[in-house]
Design an enzyme around this catalytic site. Structure first.
Site, PDB file in Angstrom:
ATOM      1  N   THR A 296       0.906  -1.161   0.000  1.00 48.58           N
ATOM      2  CA  THR A 296       0.000   0.000   0.000  1.00 48.58           C
ATOM      3  C   THR A 296       0.928   1.190   0.000  1.00 48.58           C
ATOM      4  O   THR A 296       2.088   1.060   0.383  1.00 48.58           O
ATOM      5  CB  THR A 296      -0.866   0.016   1.282  1.00 48.58           C
TER       6      THR A 296
ATOM      7  N   ARG B 272     -13.922  -7.213  -2.548  1.00 51.77           N
ATOM      8  CA  ARG B 272     -13.364  -7.003  -1.200  1.00 51.77           C
ATOM      9  C   ARG B 272     -12.794  -5.575  -1.106  1.00 51.77           C
ATOM     10  O   ARG B 272     -12.080  -5.118  -1.979  1.00 51.77           O
ATOM     11  CB  ARG B 272     -12.265  -8.028  -0.926  1.00 51.77           C
TER      12      ARG B 272
ATOM     13  N   GLY C 154     -10.620  -2.951   1.445  1.00 50.23           N
ATOM     14  CA  GLY C 154      -9.746  -2.936   2.624  1.00 50.23           C
ATOM     15  C   GLY C 154      -9.967  -1.719   3.495  1.00 50.23           C
ATOM     16  O   GLY C 154     -10.983  -1.017   3.387  1.00 50.23           O
ATOM     17  N   ASP C 155      -8.988  -1.453   4.340  1.00 51.61           N
ATOM     18  CA  ASP C 155      -9.103  -0.337   5.295  1.00 51.61           C
ATOM     19  C   ASP C 155      -8.750   1.021   4.690  1.00 51.61           C
ATOM     20  O   ASP C 155      -9.204   2.059   5.183  1.00 51.61           O
ATOM     21  CB  ASP C 155      -8.167  -0.588   6.488  1.00 51.61           C
TER      22      ASP C 155
ATOM     23  N   GLY D 102      -1.274  -2.831   5.955  1.00 60.38           N
ATOM     24  CA  GLY D 102      -1.254  -4.131   6.617  1.00 60.38           C
ATOM     25  C   GLY D 102      -2.531  -4.894   6.322  1.00 60.38           C
ATOM     26  O   GLY D 102      -3.218  -4.608   5.333  1.00 60.38           O
ATOM     27  N   TRP D 103      -2.811  -5.834   7.152  1.00 59.42           N
ATOM     28  CA  TRP D 103      -3.967  -6.715   6.949  1.00 59.42           C
ATOM     29  C   TRP D 103      -5.240  -5.916   7.239  1.00 59.42           C
ATOM     30  O   TRP D 103      -5.646  -5.754   8.392  1.00 59.42           O
ATOM     31  CB  TRP D 103      -3.840  -7.903   7.894  1.00 59.42           C
ATOM     32  N   GLY D 104      -5.852  -5.421   6.157  1.00 58.59           N
ATOM     33  CA  GLY D 104      -6.919  -4.422   6.252  1.00 58.59           C
ATOM     34  C   GLY D 104      -8.089  -4.782   7.140  1.00 58.59           C
ATOM     35  O   GLY D 104      -8.656  -3.929   7.830  1.00 58.59           O
TER      36      GLY D 104
HETATM   37  N1  ASP Z   1      -4.222  -2.434   4.045  1.00 56.74           N
HETATM   38  C1  ASP Z   1      -4.340  -2.847   2.678  1.00 56.74           C
HETATM   39  C2  ASP Z   1      -5.604  -3.623   2.515  1.00 56.74           C
HETATM   40  O1  ASP Z   1      -5.929  -4.417   3.363  1.00 56.74           O
HETATM   41  C3  ASP Z   1      -3.212  -3.683   2.217  1.00 56.74           C
HETATM   42  C4  ASP Z   1      -1.877  -3.227   2.652  1.00 56.74           C
HETATM   43  O2  ASP Z   1      -1.705  -2.228   3.290  1.00 56.74           O
HETATM   44  O3  ASP Z   1      -0.935  -3.896   2.357  1.00 56.74           O
HETATM   45  O4  ASP Z   1      -6.226  -3.476   1.498  1.00 56.74           O
END
Ligand code: ASP
Length: 351
Positions: free
Chosen positions: A216, A244, A246-247, A268-270
């Protein structure tokens, strides 16, 4: 009442002193700008990087910093600076945003982006778009030119096209590296779904197998007028399901800015960042619990995020110009530049 010459001189000197002090303070506020950027968190290991690749990433980060710095140096707005920095990383195929975005399970590039102005707390975001060359410009258009905050899919693309954003064929976003990433992710995900929980966890603990899907880009800034802004743009997570989101485009989760506290962009893991309402939680901890930027970001990234099972990091700047760049993954592409010329770009963590 009559004053002696001595009293008059003392009074004048005092007035002059107070005036000079206030001028000095205004100048220091005026000169105090900061730009912080990230190019994604994940399993970024020195042993898996070539010197050439490392240099290319650092060059990409420095180019993004320079684009934002140019604006801030001339007294420009934090909002314009974060948009400019993010656009440079969107155009760079090394980062998972714009050109170089990761692929969905169906083999498409569906991108999310957001931008927020800390001075007005106006925000704009787009989700699941496939044809806008620079998703952050579409988010800015939603903020500036519509009465909405968030637009998705075809509607967002139509709106972006009608408001001057560059539209490209979806094939523009293809890169060989990301395609290979999708093939690896598909393979790992199918193995994972056939394993019991413990074996799946062992598989995920191998280098590159847990957060192989991340990436990201984002930027946060404090400008010379004391205004904050944040922007985030992403292709999301490799092998994500159609639709889908994300955040990143969720205001308060992956992106947030308020002049009262700070500006934040997450990576990160959204799913975990959404459930933790990450960015707004940091801001609330500062505003309501009186925590410093370091305390609030540390609590969220080093304690609450892993406690839930998530990974990632964030970049943040507060209204005094303090910065934080915590992450609980192996690495995070990141960098900053300050008004006094102090600058750095980093990739790895110390674990
Ligand atoms: N946060 C992003 C998402 O979940 C992905 C990432 O930051 O790597 O879409």
């Amino acid at each position: 009442m009559k004053y002696t010459i001595g009293q008059k001189v003392t009074f004048l000197v005092l007035v002059l002193f107070v005036y000079m002090r206030s001028q000095a303070q205004t100048t220091s506020t005026r000169n105090n700008y900061v730009l912080v950027i990230h190019g994604g968190a994940g399993t970024i290991l020195k042993e898996q990087m070539t010197p050439q690749k490392e240099a290319a990433y650092k060059k990409g980060l420095n180019e993004a910093l320079e684009a934002g710095n140019k604006i801030l140096k001339q007294g420009g707005n934090a909002l314009d600076a974060v948009e400019a920095a993010v656009k440079v990383m969107e155009d760079n195929p090394l980062f998972n945003a714009g050109k170089g975005a990761v692929f969905t399970n169906e083999g498409k590039n569906e991108m999310d982006a957001a931008i927020m102005d800390g001075s007005t707390r106006k925000a704009g975001s787009v989700a699941g778009i496939t044809t806008v060359k620079n998703p952050v410009t579409a988010a800015r258009a939603v903020m500036d030119k519509s009465e909405h905050v968030m637009m998705a899919g075809k509607g967002a693309e139509k709106f972006a096209a009608a408001n001057g954003c560059t539209i490209v064929d979806p094939a523009y976003f293809f890169t060989e590296d990301r395609w290979k990433g999708l093939l690896k992710a598909r393979q790992l995900d199918s193995v994972k779904s056939r394993l019991d929980h413990d074996s799946a966890n062992t598989l995920l603990k191998q280098p590159g197998n847990r957060d192989y899907k991340y990436g990201t880009v984002g930027a946060v800034a404090l400008d010379t007028k004391g205004n904050l802004a944040a922007a985030t743009s992403t292709g999301g997570m490799t092998n994500k399901k159609y639709g889908r989101i994300g955040d990143a485009p969720v205001i308060g989760a992956g992106t947030y800015a308020s002049n009262a506290t700070c500006a934040i962009s997450c990576t990160g893991w959204g799913e975990y960042f959404i459930r933790l309402v990450m960015a707004k939680s940091v801001s609330d901890r500062m505003e309501l619990a009186n925590e410093t930027l370091q305390q609030a970001t540390g609590e969220m990234i080093y304690k609450q995020l892993p406690a839930m099972g998530g990974d990632g990091g964030l970049i943040a700047v507060d209204n005094k110009g303090n910065i934080a760049m915590p992450f609980n993954t192996k690495g995070m592409y990141r960098g900053y530049i300050k008004a006094n010329g102090e600058t750095a770009v980093e990739i790895y963590g110390d674990k």
